[in-house]
Design a protein around this motif. Structure first.
Motif, short mmCIF file in Angstrom:
data_model
loop_
_atom_site.label_atom_id
_atom_site.label_comp_id
_atom_site.label_asym_id
_atom_site.label_seq_id
_atom_site.Cartn_x
_atom_site.Cartn_y
_atom_site.Cartn_z
N ALA A 219 2.34 -2.76 3.89
CA ALA A 219 2.48 -2.01 2.73
C ALA A 219 1.37 -2.45 1.77
CB ALA A 219 3.91 -2.56 2.07
N LEU A 220 0.81 -3.71 1.78
CA LEU A 220 0.05 -4.24 0.98
C LEU A 220 -1.64 -3.60 1.46
CD1 LEU A 220 -1.07 -6.33 -1.34
CD2 LEU A 220 -1.63 -7.77 0.46
N LEU A 221 -1.72 -3.51 2.46
CA LEU A 221 -2.97 -2.62 2.85
C LEU A 221 -3.05 -1.14 2.72
CD1 LEU A 221 -4.02 -4.48 6.25
CD2 LEU A 221 -4.64 -5.15 3.87
N ASP A 222 -1.56 -0.67 2.80
CA ASP A 222 -1.64 0.89 2.39
C ASP A 222 -1.91 1.07 1.05
OD1 ASP A 222 -1.00 1.42 5.17
OD2 ASP A 222 1.03 1.38 5.03
N ALA A 223 -1.27 -0.05 0.34
CA ALA A 223 -1.68 0.27 -1.13
C ALA A 223 -2.84 0.18 -1.49
CB ALA A 223 -0.55 -0.83 -2.11
N ALA A 224 -3.58 -0.73 -0.93
CA ALA A 224 -4.85 -0.94 -1.27
C ALA A 224 -5.90 0.04 -0.72
CB ALA A 224 -5.72 -2.36 -0.47
N ALA A 225 -5.56 0.73 0.24
CA ALA A 225 -6.45 1.86 0.91
C ALA A 225 -6.06 3.24 -0.26
CB ALA A 225 -5.81 2.49 2.18
N ARG A 226 -4.73 3.37 -0.77
CA ARG A 226 -4.53 4.56 -1.59
C ARG A 226 -5.27 4.28 -3.10
NH1 ARG A 226 0.50 4.65 1.33
NH2 ARG A 226 1.15 3.09 -0.03
N THR A 227 -5.15 2.95 -3.31
CA THR A 227 -5.53 2.63 -4.68
C THR A 227 -7.22 2.74 -4.65
OG1 THR A 227 -4.33 1.16 -5.18
CG2 THR A 227 -5.87 1.02 -6.50
N GLY A 228 -8.03 2.42 -3.46
CA GLY A 228 -9.50 2.44 -3.18
C GLY A 228 -9.73 3.76 -3.02
#
Length: 376
Positions: A216-225
């Motif tokens: 979930a953390l990596l997915d959130a980072a990808a979307r935010t990026g």
């Protein structure tokens, strides 16, 4: 006092339990106590004066946690009469702790380090229901046998009492070691890990493991990026989950592995925000460490996190993953709010430090000393 610390994990494995034991041993020895750490064999190096290892085998579920092979009392401590046995895991070394307690005629103190029933969902596929029944019964029995059960937060205490209302529970946080964070600073740390002057650096420190909600953390980072090209996430800590799961790493995520202590302190001090999506904590030591270094915080509103992240004071708590991303965006765009949280962070962390809580643990030992072993 002579104290036996019995654990299923210790250094060189790096996790919250082993780091807590390391700082606890250092504090107890500084106070003049004689401390023995008994744990599964994991390499040849020794990490304290009395580092006693028992036979172990490879753990197919995690190479970081070798499995204890037997519960025989090691020859080196057969003639040692302990005043208290401090157990740190409910399985694996449980039988050994009982035998040491019975041999010395002393009580057991147990530290409840994690949400054991919840972890079964992450590590057990077959026979999950049976595993939960076994763990529930083991915890209920152990909570009743122990002279005292130590839990890091009020939420943890309530969970223990729900399983066994007769348990004697003390709320004592598993403290972080301040000395690891008071090392010389490295103002070049951002540049060294590839962070530009205009980049926003979010930092995660902890085990890179499924139960830490890394996906979930990596997915959130990808979307935010994708929305904010200057957003970067640095992931620092041990664990092979990303390799085993073959998780795709977003281009704006930097995997650092386990940092040196000096670099760890610098990362905390020079990140723009400390974040974690974990909901499986009893007390998140890395949140307390980050706060000690003045980092503003963002976490999930869950057990072990809400005690450290004081919503609106030193950080923000998210109700779900969508809210997590919304609050991440809010903090990115509000420098004044982040500065407010940073100003409050250090003071909010002190009550979670090892030195602050050491005397509380010693008082529990002193009250336990002289009590006979439970009939276990």
């Amino acid at each position: 006092m002579k104290i036996a610390i019995v654990s299923s994990t210790f250094l060189p494995t790096v996790n919250g339990v082993s780091m807590h034991i390391q700082s606890l041993v250092k504090g107890l020895e500084a106070e003049g106590h004689d401390v023995y750490v008994i744990s599964p064999k994991n390499g040849k190096e020794r990490f304290c004066k009395h580092d006693i290892r028992i036979a172990s085998i490879y753990n197919p579920f995690s190479k970081l946690y070798p499995l204890s092979l037997n519960s025989f009392i090691p020859d080196k401590i057969k003639d040692v009469k302990f005043d208290v046995v401090h157990l740190h895991h409910p399985v694996g070394v449980y039988g050994l702790a009982k035998k040491i307690s019975q041999r010395s005629g002393c009580p057991i103190v147990f530290t409840n380090h994690t949400q054991y029933l919840a972890y079964i969902d992450y590590y057990t596929i077959l026979f999950r229901g049976i595993a939960k029944i076994f763990m529930f019964r083991r915890l209920k029995k152990l909570y009743g046998e122990a002279y005292a059960v130590l839990g890091s937060t009020n939420d943890v205490r309530d969970g223990i009492l729900k399983i066994n209302p007769a348990a004697s529970v003390e709320v004592i946080p598993v403290g972080f070691d301040e000395s690891r964070l008071e090392l010389s600073d490295n103002p070049e740390i951002r540049k060294q890990i590839g962070i530009g002057e205009s980049d926003f650096l979010a930092l995660y420190v902890g085990r890179v493991a499924k139960e830490k909600n890394i996906d979930a953390l990596l997915d959130a980072a990808a979307r935010t990026g994708r929305k904010y090209p200057n957003f970067k996430l640095a992931v620092a800590g041990p664990g092979d989950y990303l390799t085993v799961s073959k998780k795709t790493i977003p281009p704006n995520v930097i995997i650092l592995g386990k940092p040196k202590d000096a670099d760890l302190a610098a990362l905390y001090k020079h990140c723009d925000l400390f974040i974690s999506a974990s909901t499986s904590e009893t007390l998140s030591l890395t949140f307390t460490e980050a706060a000690f270094c003045g980092a503003p915080l963002l976490g999930m509103d869950s057990v072990g996190v809400r005690d450290v992240v004081q919503d609106g004071i030193n950080g923000l708590l998210a109700k779900d993953l969508n809210d997590f991303e919304n609050k991440l965006e809010r903090l990115m765009n509000d420098n004044q709010l982040r500065q407010k949280f940073s100003n409050n962070a250090h003071e909010s962390s002190i009550k979670f430090s090892a030195s602050y809580n050491l005397k509380k643990i010693i008082r529990v030992y002193e009250k336990a000393k002289g009590q006979t072993a439970f009939n276990i």
